[in-house]
Design a protein around this motif. Structure first.
Motif, short mmCIF file in Angstrom:
data_model
loop_
_atom_site.label_atom_id
_atom_site.label_comp_id
_atom_site.label_asym_id
_atom_site.label_seq_id
_atom_site.Cartn_x
_atom_site.Cartn_y
_atom_site.Cartn_z
N LEU A 1 -6.71 -2.23 6.39
CA LEU A 1 -5.73 -3.22 5.95
C LEU A 1 -5.54 -4.29 7.02
N GLN A 2 -5.60 -3.90 8.29
CA GLN A 2 -5.49 -4.86 9.39
C GLN A 2 -6.63 -5.87 9.33
N VAL A 3 -7.84 -5.38 9.05
CA VAL A 3 -9.00 -6.27 8.96
C VAL A 3 -8.89 -7.18 7.74
N LYS B 1 1.09 12.11 5.37
CA LYS B 1 -0.37 11.96 5.41
C LYS B 1 -0.85 12.15 6.84
N PRO B 2 -1.82 13.06 7.08
CA PRO B 2 -2.31 13.28 8.44
C PRO B 2 -2.83 11.99 9.07
N GLN B 3 -2.66 11.88 10.39
CA GLN B 3 -3.04 10.65 11.08
C GLN B 3 -4.54 10.36 10.97
N GLU C 1 -7.22 3.84 6.99
CA GLU C 1 -6.59 2.98 5.98
C GLU C 1 -5.84 1.83 6.66
N LEU C 2 -5.13 2.16 7.74
CA LEU C 2 -4.39 1.12 8.46
C LEU C 2 -5.34 0.09 9.06
N VAL D 1 0.84 -1.21 0.00
CA VAL D 1 0.00 0.00 0.00
C VAL D 1 0.87 1.25 0.00
N TRP D 2 1.91 1.25 0.81
CA TRP D 2 2.76 2.43 0.91
C TRP D 2 3.61 2.62 -0.34
N ALA D 3 4.02 1.53 -0.98
CA ALA D 3 4.81 1.65 -2.21
C ALA D 3 3.98 2.33 -3.30
N ALA D 4 2.69 2.02 -3.31
CA ALA D 4 1.82 2.65 -4.31
C ALA D 4 1.75 4.16 -4.11
#
Length: 542
Positions: free
Chosen positions: A291-293, A279-281, A287-288, A129-132
């Motif tokens: 992705l965890q789910v 990116k603001p928290q 998003e985090l 996700v972060w690479a994108a």
């Protein structure tokens, strides 16, 4: 940590890990890929997405690719690259040979190994996700490299008992770097050498290069500020753009989520990620969590992702106990026991002064015989059927090890192809018989025959074999030929350990019965497979 006794790792540890080739893959990976291979239109990309849910399988594929095509490391960006180099058939062979670790395993080292693999998968998903969003490396390569970055840890959890205390220190509130230095020492050069021997991607090995890390002051800045909002932060911005930072950030957050998703370390790393990404928290947090789910659903478990701990009404921590390795074996040098491969530890029985009784499992044997007789198609193919049969010899009858030797096409050589309960270095894995020279095995393979070999009759039955071959066969051995409805295709052999009592007639009869039922099951499976093939051809299917 001051009251804990932590010894330095032995000098031989890193080479032991580099030589480890028998580490298991996730049990669910075998079934998932097996189901996919039944689809004739399955593509490399379809298989790659399944393979990359199992970091251990990724490492096996990578090492095989480099072994077959030296120098190809830099061209590999994911599982699809490996498959294009090796082909699907090599994947099939690999999956049939590799041991598996089950979610129900009771071995503590294997449980931690599973958790490490699943946490690596979570880190890979984060990295993708972060690479994108970063755009400085491909999504596939970022996932691939980030998962493989922690490969030395998985192997250490299996082969070096004190490595389990790495997780204990995390659960006690230590940071990853602090725990790593405590357990493995400051041996970056040794780990870098190991990474090269494992053929890990450049992005993975770069994580262990200090030049790619921000210094302490830069970490403090990143903890409190987005460096894009400050002047004179060009060096820190340069570090933030390094591909290795993707893996470093992803693995750090993934492990702290696993240990304590609501803990201070998790919150600190989420803040670091926010400033690193710019990116603001309040935008990053949903998003985090999503992705965890999603990863928890992929794994059918919320343990490794930390999602299960988030369901607790109070902040919870995944506790790992301290393993007191010194008190466990005070008279034995650390490296001799702790560097022993996982499958040797599991398969090799403890040698006692008194004979150790074998333990049969009648319930398991009845279930296996029923499946062989009534549901041979449930095994999928004859490879899985033979492996299931060998488990019956070891778990059902209670033999310490077993193997199946098969004939070649010309029926001139008998060679071991399948084994259960023995390490990769076991002598019987090298067992090969030249059938052009008369011996006991020629007689056994003329028709369905069996033999109970012991110390009294060994010399008489094995006299025509070369000494190098007969010495490989354990003192107490049961053997019987198997077929698939015609002439014998190979030989099943079951072995009792040297310190165990002599094989009984009841065990021998049970062994012969299992071999006979296996032959019938092979014949039925072969006939059913041929029927399906003809039916597919009649309907115009490829």
């Amino acid at each position: 940590m001051t009251h804990l006794s932590i010894a330095k790792p032995p000098a031989t540890l890193w080479q032991t890990l580099a030589d480890c080739h028998d580490f298991p893959v996730l049990e669910e990976s075998r079934e998932r890929i097996r189901q996919q291979m039944h689809n004739r239109s399955v593509s490399f990309e379809d298989l790659a997405s399944s393979i990359e849910r199992d970091p251990a399988l990724c490492l096996h594929l990578l090492r095989l690719s480099v072994e077959r095509h030296p120098g190809c490391n830099e061209q590999i960006s994911g599982a699809a690259s490996c498959l294009s180099l090796l082909g699907m058939q090599e994947l099939v062979k690999l999956m049939k040979q590799l041991p598996v670790v089950s979610a129900e395993t009771e071995d503590p080292a294997a449980q931690l190994y599973r958790n490490a693999l699943l946490t690596a998968q979570l880190a890979g998903n984060l990295a993708a996700v972060w690479a994108a969003s970063k755009g400085n490396t491909s999504v596939s390569y970022a996932r691939w490299s980030t998962m493989l970055t922690s490969a030395p840890l998985w192997l250490a959890l299996l082969n070096y008992k004190p490595a389990q205390n790495w997780l204990h220190l995390l659960s006690r509130g230590c940071e990853l770097a602090e725990s790593t230095r405590a357990i493995f020492g400051s041996q970056l050069s040794a780990i870098q050498k190991l990474n090269k021997q494992l053929s890990l991607p450049v992005m993975a090995t770069a994580v262990f290069n200090k030049e790619n890390w921000p210094d302490a002051e830069q970490w403090r800045v990143l903890r409190h500020h987005d460096p894009r909002d400050l002047d004179n932060q060009r060096p820190l911005l340069h570090h933030c753009q390094q591909p290795a930072m993707i893996s470093l950030m992803a693995n750090s957050l993934a492990w702290h989520w696993h240990i304590a998703p609501d803990g201070r370390h998790s919150k600190r790393w989420q803040t670091l990620v926010s400033h690193w990404l710019g990116k603001p928290q309040h935008m990053l947090q949903p998003e985090l969590r999503q992705l965890q789910v999603q990863t928890s659903k992929q794994q059918h478990s919320g343990i490794s992702t930390g999602l299960q701990l988030l369901l607790s009404p109070q902040p919870a921590v995944h506790e790992y106990p301290w393993i007191d390795t010194e008190n466990a074996a005070p008279k034995q040098p650390v490296h001799e026991e702790q560097a022993q491969p996982y499958h040797e530890r599991r398969a090799t029985p403890t040698v006692n002064a008194e004979p150790e009784e074998r333990h049969s499992d009648d319930k398991y044997m009845k279930k296996l015989l029923r499946q062989l007789q009534q549901e041979p198609d449930s095994f999928g193919d004859w490879h899985y059927l033979m492996r299931g049969m060998l488990k019956g010899v070891c778990e059902g009858i209670g033999m310490s090890a077993a193997c199946i030797a098969l004939l070649n096409k010309d029926k001139t050589v008998l060679k071991v192809f399948y084994a259960e309960g023995m390490s990769e270095q076991a002598p019987m894995r090298r067992f090969v018989v030249d059938l052009r020279k008369p011996s006991l095995f020629n007689k056994l393979l003329e028709k369905q025959s069996s033999l109970l070999l012991n110390s009294d009759n060994r010399q008489r039955f094995l006299q025509h074999l070369p000494a190098a071959t007969s010495e490989l066969i354990p003192q107490q051995t049961m053997m019987m030929s198997i077929d698939a409805g015609a002439a014998p295709i190979g030989l099943v052999m079951g072995f009792a350990a040297e310190h165990q009592p002599e094989l009984s007639q009841a065990e021998y009869i049970s062994f012969k019965n299992l071999c006979q039922v296996t032959s019938q099951s092979l014949a039925t499976l072969k006939a059913n497979t041929e029927k399906r093939r003809r039916a597919a051809a009649n309907h115009g299917q490829p």
